[in-house]
Design a protein around this motif. Structure first.
Motif, mmCIF file in Angstrom:
data_model
loop_
_atom_site.group_PDB
_atom_site.id
_atom_site.type_symbol
_atom_site.label_atom_id
_atom_site.label_comp_id
_atom_site.label_asym_id
_atom_site.label_seq_id
_atom_site.Cartn_x
_atom_site.Cartn_y
_atom_site.Cartn_z
ATOM 1 N N ARG A 133 0.913 -1.145 0.029
ATOM 2 C CA ARG A 133 0.055 0.060 0.035
ATOM 3 C C ARG A 133 0.913 1.258 -0.033
ATOM 4 N N ASN A 134 2.055 1.349 0.954
ATOM 5 C CA ASN A 134 2.935 2.457 0.856
ATOM 6 C C ASN A 134 3.554 2.772 -0.470
ATOM 7 N N GLN A 135 3.885 1.264 -1.293
ATOM 8 C CA GLN A 135 4.645 1.736 -2.513
ATOM 9 C C GLN A 135 3.513 2.231 -3.577
ATOM 10 N N HIS A 136 2.315 2.004 -3.375
ATOM 11 C CA HIS A 136 1.396 2.423 -4.280
ATOM 12 C C HIS A 136 1.128 3.971 -4.033
ATOM 13 N N GLN A 137 1.247 4.461 -2.700
ATOM 14 C CA GLN A 137 1.074 5.588 -2.724
ATOM 15 C C GLN A 137 2.323 6.778 -2.999
ATOM 16 N N LYS A 143 -1.263 8.947 -13.085
ATOM 17 C CA LYS A 143 -1.938 7.337 -12.935
ATOM 18 C C LYS A 143 -2.580 7.082 -14.411
ATOM 19 N N TRP A 144 -2.463 5.757 -14.677
ATOM 20 C CA TRP A 144 -3.255 5.335 -16.100
ATOM 21 C C TRP A 144 -4.482 5.380 -15.807
ATOM 22 N N ILE A 145 -5.165 6.236 -16.565
ATOM 23 C CA ILE A 145 -6.770 6.245 -16.832
ATOM 24 C C ILE A 145 -7.167 5.599 -18.070
ATOM 25 N N LEU A 146 -7.941 4.593 -17.961
ATOM 26 C CA LEU A 146 -8.590 4.182 -19.082
ATOM 27 C C LEU A 146 -9.628 4.765 -19.724
ATOM 28 N N SER A 147 -10.195 4.689 -21.056
ATOM 29 C CA SER A 147 -11.144 5.249 -21.777
ATOM 30 C C SER A 147 -12.454 5.506 -20.860
ATOM 31 N N GLY A 149 -12.662 5.437 -17.657
ATOM 32 C CA GLY A 149 -12.452 6.509 -16.306
ATOM 33 C C GLY A 149 -11.914 5.607 -15.459
ATOM 34 N N THR A 150 -11.660 4.348 -15.697
ATOM 35 C CA THR A 150 -11.049 3.342 -14.475
ATOM 36 C C THR A 150 -9.517 3.422 -14.428
ATOM 37 N N CYS A 151 -8.996 3.646 -13.258
ATOM 38 C CA CYS A 151 -7.603 3.872 -13.021
ATOM 39 C C CYS A 151 -7.190 2.489 -12.908
ATOM 40 N N VAL A 152 -6.185 2.154 -13.616
ATOM 41 C CA VAL A 152 -5.391 1.010 -13.629
ATOM 42 C C VAL A 152 -4.813 0.524 -12.206
ATOM 43 N N GLU A 153 -3.676 1.687 -11.628
ATOM 44 C CA GLU A 153 -2.999 1.424 -10.402
ATOM 45 C C GLU A 153 -4.006 1.307 -9.551
ATOM 46 N N ASP A 154 -5.198 1.828 -9.277
ATOM 47 C CA ASP A 154 -6.163 1.519 -8.222
ATOM 48 C C ASP A 154 -6.580 0.228 -8.281
#
Length: 237
Positions: A133-137, A143-147, A149-154
């Protein structure tokens, strides 16, 4: 690792060889599996670490200061043995590798399961998930947002927090062929991820098209030498 590799490693573990020799032997079995599987990108030590993170950590030397030197030497030997000349020199994130190894020492619980959903068979602890979780933060850049609206990293983090066993998602790696991701992405989203940054093929010139069209009516029985008997050089500039 494939079944034959596991069998060889199991037989070796029953011998009288010391731990360091077992680790080296296992490493080169792992390299072979990685080289056989890597078809798109140039092989690299970083790619090998991503290929099987759990295996990479378990075969690392006990002294963290030796990580880079030992693995670089192993990789160099492996590419020479497999006659691989076209490879990249990308290095793993050694600090992350060390942190993962330290966490494994705290939370290592072996499981006999070998199903794809459990991957390494090693359960993860709360401290391990806190580290992920800390690495993600601390991820840098947008961030990579798909068409859609979904965030890939999240979505990767969401799966990582629910995954009870060590998985590539804990290293922020997504494999669209893993059926687990169908619970977090739609089919169209997975296709968009798969096609991201795919190289575009160059447009075929008219001269090449004309030359290829000659083969539509090519009769091999009338041309035993394999040549297209047409006047002119259609590939000349």
């Amino acid at each position: 690792m494939n079944s034959s590799s596991v069998s060889k490693l199991s037989n070796l573990s029953q011998s009288n060889r010391d731990t360091s020799e077992e680790r080296i032997f296992a490493t080169f079995i792992g390299f072979k599996d990685y080289f056989d599987a890597e078809k798109e990108d140039k092989p690299s030590l970083r790619g090998f670490s991503h290929f099987d993170l759990s295996f990479f950590c378990s075969c690392s030397p006990s002294d963290p200061s030796q990580f880079k030197a030992v693995w670089s030497k192993r990789f160099k030997t492996a590419v020479q043995q497999h006659n691989i000349r076209n490879y990249a020199k990308h290095q793993p994130d050694w600090r992350t590798i060390q942190a993962l190894i330290d966490l494994r020492k705290e939370s290592r619980v072996e499981s006999p399961s070998d199903t794809p959903s459990k991957q390494s068979g090693t359960t993860v602890s709360s401290s391990f998930l806190d580290f992920v979780r800390n690495q993600h933060q601390t991820l840098k850049g947008p961030k990579w947002i798909l068409s859609t609206g979904t965030c890939v990293e999240d979505k990767i983090l969401e799966f990582a927090m629910k995954c009870q066993y060590e998985h590539a998602c804990h290293a922020m790696i997504i494999d669209v062929n893993d059926p687990s991701w169908s619970e977090y992405f739609t089919g169209d989203e997975l296709e968009e991820i798969s096609n991201h940054n795919n190289p575009a093929l160059p447009k075929v010139s008219e001269k090449v098209k004309n030359h290829l069209d000659l083969f539509r009516t090519f009769d091999a029985s009338k041309n035993p030498n394999g040549k297209v008997r047409q006047p002119g050089n259609y590939l000349s500039t």
